[in-house]
Structures are given as structure tokens and as C-alpha cells.
Design a protein around this motif. Structure first.
Motif, mmCIF file in Angstrom:
data_model
loop_
_atom_site.group_PDB
_atom_site.id
_atom_site.type_symbol
_atom_site.label_atom_id
_atom_site.label_comp_id
_atom_site.label_asym_id
_atom_site.label_seq_id
_atom_site.Cartn_x
_atom_site.Cartn_y
_atom_site.Cartn_z
ATOM 1 N N GLY A 163 0.179 -0.979 0.530
ATOM 2 C CA GLY A 163 -0.056 -0.167 0.001
ATOM 3 C C GLY A 163 0.342 1.130 -0.031
ATOM 4 N N ILE A 164 1.901 0.724 -0.581
ATOM 5 C CA ILE A 164 2.584 2.102 -0.621
ATOM 6 C C ILE A 164 2.397 3.206 -2.271
ATOM 7 N N PRO A 165 2.421 4.190 -1.843
ATOM 8 C CA PRO A 165 2.879 4.983 -3.304
ATOM 9 C C PRO A 165 3.930 4.715 -3.930
ATOM 10 N N TRP A 166 4.057 4.726 -5.255
ATOM 11 C CA TRP A 166 4.964 4.870 -5.305
ATOM 12 C C TRP A 166 5.290 5.504 -7.062
ATOM 13 N N SER A 167 6.899 6.352 -7.300
ATOM 14 C CA SER A 167 6.391 6.812 -8.905
ATOM 15 C C SER A 167 7.560 5.913 -9.570
ATOM 16 N N ALA A 168 7.986 6.569 -10.594
ATOM 17 C CA ALA A 168 8.450 5.565 -11.964
ATOM 18 C C ALA A 168 9.964 6.320 -12.222
ATOM 19 N N VAL A 169 10.419 6.215 -11.666
ATOM 20 C CA VAL A 169 11.684 7.105 -12.553
ATOM 21 C C VAL A 169 13.247 5.799 -13.170
ATOM 22 N N GLN A 170 13.264 6.950 -14.721
ATOM 23 C CA GLN A 170 14.344 6.722 -15.313
ATOM 24 C C GLN A 170 15.834 7.576 -15.174
ATOM 25 N N SER A 171 16.222 6.478 -15.485
ATOM 26 C CA SER A 171 17.893 7.565 -15.621
ATOM 27 C C SER A 171 17.852 7.413 -16.897
ATOM 28 N N PHE A 172 18.241 8.899 -16.995
ATOM 29 C CA PHE A 172 18.276 9.334 -18.726
ATOM 30 C C PHE A 172 19.640 9.762 -19.484
ATOM 31 N N TYR A 173 19.863 9.336 -20.298
ATOM 32 C CA TYR A 173 21.049 9.285 -21.014
ATOM 33 C C TYR A 173 20.819 10.521 -22.251
ATOM 34 N N PRO A 174 21.240 11.419 -22.175
ATOM 35 C CA PRO A 174 21.111 12.402 -23.660
ATOM 36 C C PRO A 174 21.861 10.867 -24.847
ATOM 37 N N TRP A 175 23.140 10.729 -24.800
ATOM 38 C CA TRP A 175 22.850 9.590 -26.130
ATOM 39 C C TRP A 175 22.841 9.059 -26.746
ATOM 40 N N LEU A 176 21.178 8.707 -25.970
ATOM 41 C CA LEU A 176 19.850 7.378 -26.487
ATOM 42 C C LEU A 176 19.161 8.001 -27.243
ATOM 43 N N ASP A 177 18.069 7.762 -27.545
ATOM 44 C CA ASP A 177 17.315 8.052 -27.946
ATOM 45 C C ASP A 177 16.293 8.886 -26.734
ATOM 46 N N VAL A 178 15.988 10.474 -27.103
ATOM 47 C CA VAL A 178 15.037 11.062 -26.205
ATOM 48 C C VAL A 178 13.373 10.526 -26.496
ATOM 49 N N GLY A 179 13.565 10.337 -27.384
ATOM 50 C CA GLY A 179 12.319 9.891 -27.528
ATOM 51 C C GLY A 179 11.213 8.947 -27.025
ATOM 52 N N LYS A 180 12.453 7.566 -27.419
ATOM 53 C CA LYS A 180 12.599 6.299 -26.901
ATOM 54 C C LYS A 180 12.523 6.059 -25.400
ATOM 55 N N GLN A 181 12.778 7.169 -24.777
ATOM 56 C CA GLN A 181 13.288 7.073 -23.410
ATOM 57 C C GLN A 181 12.007 7.549 -23.079
ATOM 58 N N ALA A 182 11.571 8.634 -23.360
ATOM 59 C CA ALA A 182 10.590 9.278 -23.290
ATOM 60 C C ALA A 182 8.556 8.844 -23.312
ATOM 61 N N TRP A 183 8.620 7.784 -24.423
ATOM 62 C CA TRP A 183 7.863 6.676 -24.288
ATOM 63 C C TRP A 183 8.030 5.688 -22.972
ATOM 64 N N ALA A 184 8.689 5.454 -23.161
ATOM 65 C CA ALA A 184 9.648 3.885 -22.152
ATOM 66 C C ALA A 184 8.819 4.554 -20.225
ATOM 67 N N LEU A 185 9.082 5.694 -20.604
ATOM 68 C CA LEU A 185 8.690 5.895 -19.019
ATOM 69 C C LEU A 185 7.055 6.746 -19.792
ATOM 70 N N ALA A 186 6.958 6.901 -19.976
ATOM 71 C CA ALA A 186 5.341 6.900 -20.260
ATOM 72 C C ALA A 186 4.354 5.943 -19.474
ATOM 73 N N ASP A 187 4.396 4.473 -20.167
ATOM 74 C CA ASP A 187 4.375 3.863 -20.331
ATOM 75 C C ASP A 187 4.269 3.219 -18.580
#
Length: 230
Positions: A55-79
Motif C-alpha cells: 500500500g505504498i504509493p510509488w513513482s516510476a523513475v528513469q535514468s536519462f542518458y542524452p546519447w540514447l534516443d530521447v523520444g524512445k526513452q520518454a515513451w518508455a517512461l510514460a508507459d
């Protein structure tokens, strides 16, 4: 008293290599790393399931790396963020040797794509120095701040922001249920009730209730009571 929580990833198994025992964890919320760039965190599924059951609320965290595709990273986190009670959070702390100007453009693209896929603002994890130098100037009014500043009695903020949502205030914290003695502890800028109201959390039993105000045995009754966690 501010709501208390911590950050956890597969790196927090500690010297024993044990997964977290969520039945023993007593906090108001938790930040769970789900993605290291585009690579799923090996312990994400276990930690998400455990937090839900506790019963503990949680956030989904992503380590952002600028050398990877930023769009794919953002969509992956949004899921992941779709199911996270506290939404999605991006860890901006690795510059990759890029110029501040180039990094800002990539961060803007990342945030724009995330905004297309999520109805919530992005929670931005960064330090005062990197945030000021590398993140867009307008983010102070559009994105939420999770500030990393453990060596201070009050957090130092990037120049873009005037307020913080979460503050990582200790890099050597420990808690029952997690074998790593160097967990990153943080706090929400408000009481547990404020956290619940801001994120529209379903009513649930306060995980720190017995620590804050112990009740005598006769007043506890036969069970914990309260609705089941979502």
C-alpha cells in the motif's frame, strides 16, 4: 512532519544480494527505478509489486542518458508512469560530455514527447549545479523538482525553480526490509495528507501510523482495518 520516502533500484540489494522485503518497509512513498535509459531495471517488477501489496504509493523513475534516443526513452517512461500513483520521474544527472546548449535541446525534446504521452508533469531529479547549467530555463514553472542535496539543512535549488516537490536529503540511510545500508532517503514537501491530496491517492492505512502515535493494545482491536491498497 513531511512525508518520508526513499529511492530504490537493483543497486540497492546490498552486500547480501537480497531483494527488498516490502512487508517490512514502513514509509509514506517510494521512488522506484524502472528504467536505466532504455534498459529495464532487473528489480523493477519485484519492487512495484511489493510496493503495491504494502500500500505504498510509488513513482516510476528513469535514468536519462542524452546519447540514447530521447523520444524512445520518454515513451518508455510514460508507459510505466500510467500505472504509477506518483507518475513518472526522470533522473537528469549525467551530461555525457555534451555542451549545456545541446543537452538542453535534448532534454526539451524528451520532456515534449513525455508530455504527449502523459497527462502529468514530469518530476525532474537533478542537482542545483547541473539543473542550473543544463536544464531549460522554463522548466521552473512547468516541471516538478526532486532536488538532490544531502549536505544541507535546506535544499539549494537550480535557478529555474523557487520550490521543490521532493528533496533527497540523505545518501546513507537504512530501513528494515532493504539490505543496502546506503539507501537514498528523501522527503515530500508536505505532510502525508498533502501527498495524498496532491496525487489523488485512494485512502489507505498510514504505513507510519504506529511509529507516529502508538496505540495501547486494547485500542488496536483485532486487525489493522482500512481498505485494501489499490
Amino acid at each position: 512532519m513531511n512525508a518520508q520516502g526513499f529511492y530504490i533500484s537493483s543497486q540497492n540489494r546490498g552486500p547480501t544480494g537480497r531483494l527488498a522485503d516490502w512487508s517490512r518497509v514502513k514509509v509514506d512513498y517510494v521512488h522506484i527505478r524502472v528504467l536505466d535509459g532504455l534498459q529495464p531495471d532487473p528489480d523493477a517488477a519485484h519492487n512495484i509489486s511489493g510496493a503495491r501489496e504494502a500500500g505504498i504509493p510509488w513513482s516510476a523513475v528513469q535514468s536519462f542518458y542524452p546519447w540514447l534516443d530521447v523520444g524512445k526513452q520518454a515513451w518508455a517512461l510514460a508507459d510505466y508512469a500510467l500505472d504509477a500513483p506518483l507518475g513518472g520521474a526522470a533522473d537528469f544527472e549525467v551530461s555525457g560530455g555534451l555542451s549545456p546548449w545541446r543537452y538542453m535541446l535534448l532534454a526539451e525534446d524528451y520532456c515534449s514527447v513525455f508530455g504527449e504521452a502523459s497527462t502529468r508533469p514530469l518530476l525532474v531529479y537533478t542537482s542545483a549545479w547541473l539543473g542550473t547549467a543544463y536544464l531549460p530555463t522554463g522548466w521552473g514553472t512547468t516541471q516538478l523538482l526532486w532536488i538532490a542535496n544531502p549536505d544541507s539543512n535546506s535544499p539549494h535549488l537550480p535557478l529555474q525553480w523557487t520550490a521543490w516537490r521532493f528533496w533527497q536529503d540523505d545518501w546513507n540511510w537504512s530501513t528494515p526490509g532493504v539490505s543496502d545500508p546506503t539507501i537514498c532517503h528523501d522527503q515530500f514537501n508536505g505532510a502525508p495528507a498533502d501527498l495524498a491530496a496532491l496525487y489523488h491517492l485512494a485512502p489507505q492505512t498510514d504505513p507510519l501510523k504506529e511509529w507516529r502515535a502508538p496505540l495501547p493494545g486494547w485500542a488496536r482491536g483485532g486487525g489493522e482495518g482500512g481498505p485494501e491498497p489499490p
